[in-house]
Design a protein around this motif. Structure first.
Motif, PDB file in Angstrom:
ATOM      1  N   TYR A  34       0.833  -1.201   0.000  1.00 25.73           N
ATOM      2  CA  TYR A  34       0.000   0.000   0.000  1.00 25.73           C
ATOM      3  C   TYR A  34       0.873   1.258   0.000  1.00 25.73           C
ATOM      4  O   TYR A  34       0.607   2.206  -0.756  1.00 25.73           O
ATOM      5  CB  TYR A  34      -0.953   0.032   1.209  1.00 25.73           C
ATOM      6  N   SER A  38       0.644   3.959  -2.999  1.00 24.82           N
ATOM      7  CA  SER A  38       0.019   5.256  -2.720  1.00 24.82           C
ATOM      8  C   SER A  38       0.951   6.440  -2.950  1.00 24.82           C
ATOM      9  O   SER A  38       0.519   7.585  -2.867  1.00 24.82           O
ATOM     10  CB  SER A  38      -0.539   5.275  -1.298  1.00 24.82           C
ATOM     11  N   SER A  41      -0.117   9.807  -4.657  1.00 25.73           N
ATOM     12  CA  SER A  41      -1.580   9.881  -4.544  1.00 25.73           C
ATOM     13  C   SER A  41      -2.303   9.586  -5.861  1.00 25.73           C
ATOM     14  O   SER A  41      -2.928  10.463  -6.449  1.00 25.73           O
ATOM     15  CB  SER A  41      -2.013  11.240  -4.009  1.00 25.73           C
ATOM     16  N   SER A  44      -6.625   5.895  -7.997  1.00 18.02           N
ATOM     17  CA  SER A  44      -7.093   4.645  -7.400  1.00 18.02           C
ATOM     18  C   SER A  44      -5.975   3.611  -7.369  1.00 18.02           C
ATOM     19  O   SER A  44      -4.988   3.711  -8.097  1.00 18.02           O
ATOM     20  CB  SER A  44      -8.313   4.091  -8.136  1.00 18.02           C
ATOM     21  N   ILE A  45      -6.185   2.653  -6.507  1.00 20.35           N
ATOM     22  CA  ILE A  45      -5.295   1.504  -6.373  1.00 20.35           C
ATOM     23  C   ILE A  45      -6.137   0.276  -6.706  1.00 20.35           C
ATOM     24  O   ILE A  45      -7.229   0.109  -6.166  1.00 20.35           O
ATOM     25  CB  ILE A  45      -4.727   1.395  -4.945  1.00 20.35           C
ATOM     26  N   ARG A  69      -7.256   3.445   5.213  1.00 17.46           N
ATOM     27  CA  ARG A  69      -6.140   4.350   4.902  1.00 17.46           C
ATOM     28  C   ARG A  69      -6.377   5.048   3.569  1.00 17.46           C
ATOM     29  O   ARG A  69      -6.182   6.261   3.453  1.00 17.46           O
ATOM     30  CB  ARG A  69      -4.819   3.576   4.860  1.00 17.46           C
ATOM     31  N   ALA A  70      -6.780   4.285   2.566  1.00 20.10           N
ATOM     32  CA  ALA A  70      -7.015   4.856   1.243  1.00 20.10           C
ATOM     33  C   ALA A  70      -8.136   5.898   1.290  1.00 20.10           C
ATOM     34  O   ALA A  70      -8.014   6.978   0.704  1.00 20.10           O
ATOM     35  CB  ALA A  70      -7.354   3.752   0.250  1.00 20.10           C
ATOM     36  N   GLU A  73      -7.040   9.092   2.614  1.00 18.89           N
ATOM     37  CA  GLU A  73      -6.150   9.780   1.665  1.00 18.89           C
ATOM     38  C   GLU A  73      -6.858  10.080   0.339  1.00 18.89           C
ATOM     39  O   GLU A  73      -6.228  10.513  -0.623  1.00 18.89           O
ATOM     40  CB  GLU A  73      -4.898   8.930   1.427  1.00 18.89           C
ATOM     41  N   ILE A  75      -8.104   8.063  -1.916  1.00 14.25           N
ATOM     42  CA  ILE A  75      -7.671   7.194  -3.007  1.00 14.25           C
ATOM     43  C   ILE A  75      -8.704   6.075  -3.128  1.00 14.25           C
ATOM     44  O   ILE A  75      -9.014   5.412  -2.146  1.00 14.25           O
ATOM     45  CB  ILE A  75      -6.269   6.591  -2.719  1.00 14.25           C
ATOM     46  N   VAL A  77     -10.224   2.418  -4.184  1.00 11.01           N
ATOM     47  CA  VAL A  77      -9.645   1.068  -4.194  1.00 11.01           C
ATOM     48  C   VAL A  77     -10.573   0.145  -4.977  1.00 11.01           C
ATOM     49  O   VAL A  77     -11.785   0.157  -4.789  1.00 11.01           O
ATOM     50  CB  VAL A  77      -9.445   0.516  -2.759  1.00 11.01           C
TER      51      VAL A  77
END
Length: 107
Positions: A34, A38, A41, A44-45, A69-70, A73, A75, A77
């Motif tokens: 991760y 990340s 930034s 997306s992941i 966490r995402a 931030e 982001i 997922v």
């Protein structure tokens, strides 16, 4: 077998290919994956679970912590490569409410 990861960047997506087991021993590897994904930034992941052969309840909790966490931030997922069994687990645990389930990207 421990958890391993590989990261590719495609546009604004960090693709994380996971292989191995996601259980309590996977915490450091999942955190490292991760952290690497990340950087910068991305929008997306995408977690590719194609190479994951086992996820237990502790592993689900680790995935939830990554989602938290995402989210903090900003982001997004996504999950890809889930077997029917794990797709069902994501649905009954309501993980699928917070992580978009997609088909794996073709490389």
């Amino acid at each position: 077998m421990s958890l391993h990861h590989e990261i590719r960047r495609r546009d604004d997506v960090a693709e994380v290919t996971l292989s191995g087991r996601i259980d309590r021993d996977a915490a450091p590897a999942l955190d490292a994956a991760y952290a690497a994904a990340s950087v910068g930034s991305p929008g997306s992941i995408q977690l590719d679970f194609t190479g994951v052969d086992y996820i237990n309840s502790t592993g689900i909790a680790l995935i939830v912590s990554i989602l938290a966490r995402a989210r903090s931030e900003r982001i997004g997922v996504r999950a890809s490569g889930l077997t029917d069994h794990y797709r069902h687990i994501f649905e009954i645990t309501r993980l699928s409410d917070f992580i978009e389930i997609v088909e794996p990207a073709s490389h």
